[in-house]
Enzyme design. Sequence first.
Site, mmCIF file in Angstrom:
data_model
loop_
_atom_site.group_PDB
_atom_site.id
_atom_site.type_symbol
_atom_site.label_atom_id
_atom_site.label_comp_id
_atom_site.label_asym_id
_atom_site.label_seq_id
_atom_site.Cartn_x
_atom_site.Cartn_y
_atom_site.Cartn_z
ATOM 1 N N LEU A 514 -8.893 -38.412 -6.246
ATOM 2 C CA LEU A 514 -7.882 -38.371 -7.310
ATOM 3 C C LEU A 514 -6.469 -38.350 -6.756
ATOM 4 O O LEU A 514 -5.543 -38.853 -7.366
ATOM 5 C CB LEU A 514 -8.095 -37.131 -8.188
ATOM 6 C CG LEU A 514 -9.392 -37.075 -9.006
ATOM 7 C CD1 LEU A 514 -9.506 -35.724 -9.694
ATOM 8 C CD2 LEU A 514 -9.422 -38.199 -10.034
ATOM 9 N N GLY A 515 -6.276 -37.735 -5.616
ATOM 10 C CA GLY A 515 -4.943 -37.611 -5.041
ATOM 11 C C GLY A 515 -4.970 -36.593 -3.925
ATOM 12 O O GLY A 515 -6.026 -36.178 -3.450
ATOM 13 N N GLY A 518 -0.573 -30.302 -1.025
ATOM 14 C CA GLY A 518 -0.385 -29.504 0.159
ATOM 15 C C GLY A 518 -1.672 -28.880 0.662
ATOM 16 O O GLY A 518 -1.846 -28.631 1.847
ATOM 17 N N PHE A 519 -2.599 -28.596 -0.246
ATOM 18 C CA PHE A 519 -3.887 -27.996 0.119
ATOM 19 C C PHE A 519 -4.764 -29.018 0.831
ATOM 20 O O PHE A 519 -5.408 -28.726 1.825
ATOM 21 C CB PHE A 519 -4.564 -27.485 -1.151
ATOM 22 C CG PHE A 519 -5.836 -26.720 -0.919
ATOM 23 C CD1 PHE A 519 -5.812 -25.340 -0.858
ATOM 24 C CD2 PHE A 519 -7.041 -27.374 -0.785
ATOM 25 C CE1 PHE A 519 -6.986 -24.623 -0.644
ATOM 26 C CE2 PHE A 519 -8.215 -26.670 -0.570
ATOM 27 C CZ PHE A 519 -8.192 -25.287 -0.499
ATOM 28 N N ASP A 633 5.517 -20.923 -6.465
ATOM 29 C CA ASP A 633 5.513 -22.375 -6.199
ATOM 30 C C ASP A 633 5.409 -23.160 -7.496
ATOM 31 O O ASP A 633 4.651 -24.115 -7.596
ATOM 32 C CB ASP A 633 4.352 -22.725 -5.263
ATOM 33 C CG ASP A 633 4.537 -24.104 -4.616
ATOM 34 O OD1 ASP A 633 5.683 -24.588 -4.567
ATOM 35 O OD2 ASP A 633 3.538 -24.685 -4.154
#
Length: 828
Positions: A514-515, A518-519, A633
């Site tokens: 899907l994309g 940062g993780f 965040d």
Amino acid sequence: MSPLLFSLLLSLLSLSPLPLSSASDRLPPGASLSLNQTLLSPNAVFSLGFLPSSSSSSSSSWFAAIFYTHIPSKTPVWVANRDSPLTDPDGTLTLTPDGALSVLDGQRRRLWSSHVSVPDAAAFLLNSGNLVLRRGGAAATWQSFDHPTDTLLPGMKLRLNKTSGEATKLTSNGFIFTLEPRFGLETLLLHGRDLRWRGPMWLGIPILSVQFGDVSSRYIQTVHVSPDEIYYNYTMEDSALLVRYLLGIDGTYSFLVWDGSSKTWNATNVVPARPCDWYNRCGSGSSCDPSGGVPLCRCLDGFSPKDATGWKNGNFSSGCEPRRRLACDGSDGYKKIGGMKLPDGYSVAWDLDMGQCRQSCSLNCACRGFSHVNYSTFNMSGARCLTWGSELKDLVQVPLLSQDLYLRLAAAELADVPIGMAPASSPPGKSGRRVKILLAVGISAGLVLSGVCCYCLICRLGSRKGGDGERADLLPLEEMILASELAREKGSLPMVQFKCVRAATGNFSCLNLLGEGGFGPVYKGKLKNGEEVAVKRLSKASKQGSEEFANEVLLIAKLQHRNLVRLLCWCAHGKERILIYEFMPNKSLDSIIFDPRRSGELTWERRFAIIKGVADGIHYLHLHSRMRVIHRDLKTNNILLDKDMNPKISDFGLARIFDMNQTQANTKRVVGTYGYMAPEYALDGIFSEKSDVYSFGVIVLEIITGKRCTGYYPYKNSLNLLGYAWQLWEEGRGLELLDPAMDSRFSEIEVLKCMQVGLLCVQEFTTDRPTMTSIVSFLCGECGSLQAPKQPAFAIGRDSNPSSSPFSIAVDSLPPQSSHQTEEEKSC
């Protein structure tokens, strides 16, 4: 008929081309198309005819173009006379008797020509959208696919002739998209001679099949390599799907998919859009982190900033330099760096093996690193060796489809060199003894570490046997929904087996990607009952580690609110760290709000509902959850949208819990995203509820305007959206901020109310910012008014008054953008 009359008739026919009698896919020799006539491809998808230069019905100029037949906007995919519009309604697109395709005005003056003359050739419009000239069944002597304008269709070749250096180019408003002219191993996006974006280097895979987001068909890229040329083309598994690459007039390169239900072109990938997309964003010797982490740029191992002061203030343009010079005596070694887009400025040697490639770099004292690809891995012959000189430019962290860079370092920098890559050669004497010492230390450390691990494992197993005696079996993924409620009552979430996660995601297939954030990468998964989930897999290249992973698992299990994304379960298997969430079909807010092709979907009513929903979610975190939570965040790409466009706050890896009587905390590790970070947090590491309030204010202004917060806004020294909004608010022109993509139906009172809230939230001092309680009440009409906002932090340039704000220097130190960029392009 007399011979003289017959000759005269033939002369007249040669001067006046034959009109096309009816729509077909063929233009015969001597025939022509007038303004109201078209050619139609056999599948009726494409048409060739004249399009007006503007949408106005009174347009006085026209272009000969190929366009989609059944798309209402008459979207062109190729234009003949782009530089010479036809201003004469009597003009035609003509196939002259000598076989040249031309655009002629009413006086028979040539405005454009194919410059290829083949007598008796006819023009054919093919199902692919390609216009070809050919005679009989022979091969095409000219085709529009070889002369693209701003569009790359399936089947078109992006080609480089290795002998002449000529390459296929898409052009638009001074921008150029093409292949790298020396080797053709990567794509480039330029403005004139200035390089704006550089695509990832070809890995060597001849056929690549991937899934773009939620596009219903696989994308298949093919690369052909020969001694004379290299070319790339692509197709879709579903050939009926209308797709195209477009080089826009704003210099962005996008992959677009036609959505027949909404009658819009949806962009699944746009470059340059993120900070790391811009060429050499971090200078040489440094890598850029596209996940939005802080800092944006990081020096490579063994390197340090050239300008330490500028680096500290966020100006990374000077890059990094080696801490130690190479000895070039055989003691230098290599450190393997994975998960990177390889740097620019390389040299290529072919058919060298890994050892030969490394040796070629070691023998050249100016060589700073190398990379090697053996094409036999992909069932191709040969190998590729890349080497770099002193400049390592445009490095970007890209865990997927990345290649390994072996960075050459002085021996003193190689304490943690991977086994097998330590010194380029093994000289006798001190270097040999150094290697033995390192091996001895490494073995000793390994034994100690093994003992510690065994002890921890025994303790962990012992703890599992204790307690209430319940088993700690891993729940299969398809059973997690039934068990989740019970698990939440115990304050924890179910853990699932890794094999079940692999089954749900097709072994983490690219088709389900899907994309990426940062993780790490996010995959679409499917349970046996058909329910869809989103699977986040911690990337090895991610800066987020076990601490953030555990924080999210333990924290979000205790949070339940309609505007918070729901974590269903988690998985820890070896080095694998995985989080499994409810699936959000509309992805993140930023994927819609900043996309000019989709932002129109968000009416003001929907935007206002999103603002209120996000406010409710933050209010819950700060006041009504089991503990006070500071998110730290908040940003538009951490706001997910469900099928009904309801917002849900996600990504709690950086969140912190406050005691009920605690007002703020301090950290030496500042994490977050530039543009959304409050000044007291960005500069001093102090965070509180008011830090989240600041981030919420930035999100509100972005939702109103459809513009990114950290763009450059050339209006009275405004450096970003905050300053621009402040200036318009002060002048009573707040409604000018509204996203022009939105329709005209909106409430002025609601817009100004939200703008006031946004500006109040981004004020410099925490005491001036409202609480989420007062914000929610104001947005819901439960309280009458709020105070007037003051000038925001991080907003006004140094030229206005450099001593008035302690924060202007850090922002103003960002590298200047070129004058041709639009506001959207200049966003950091």
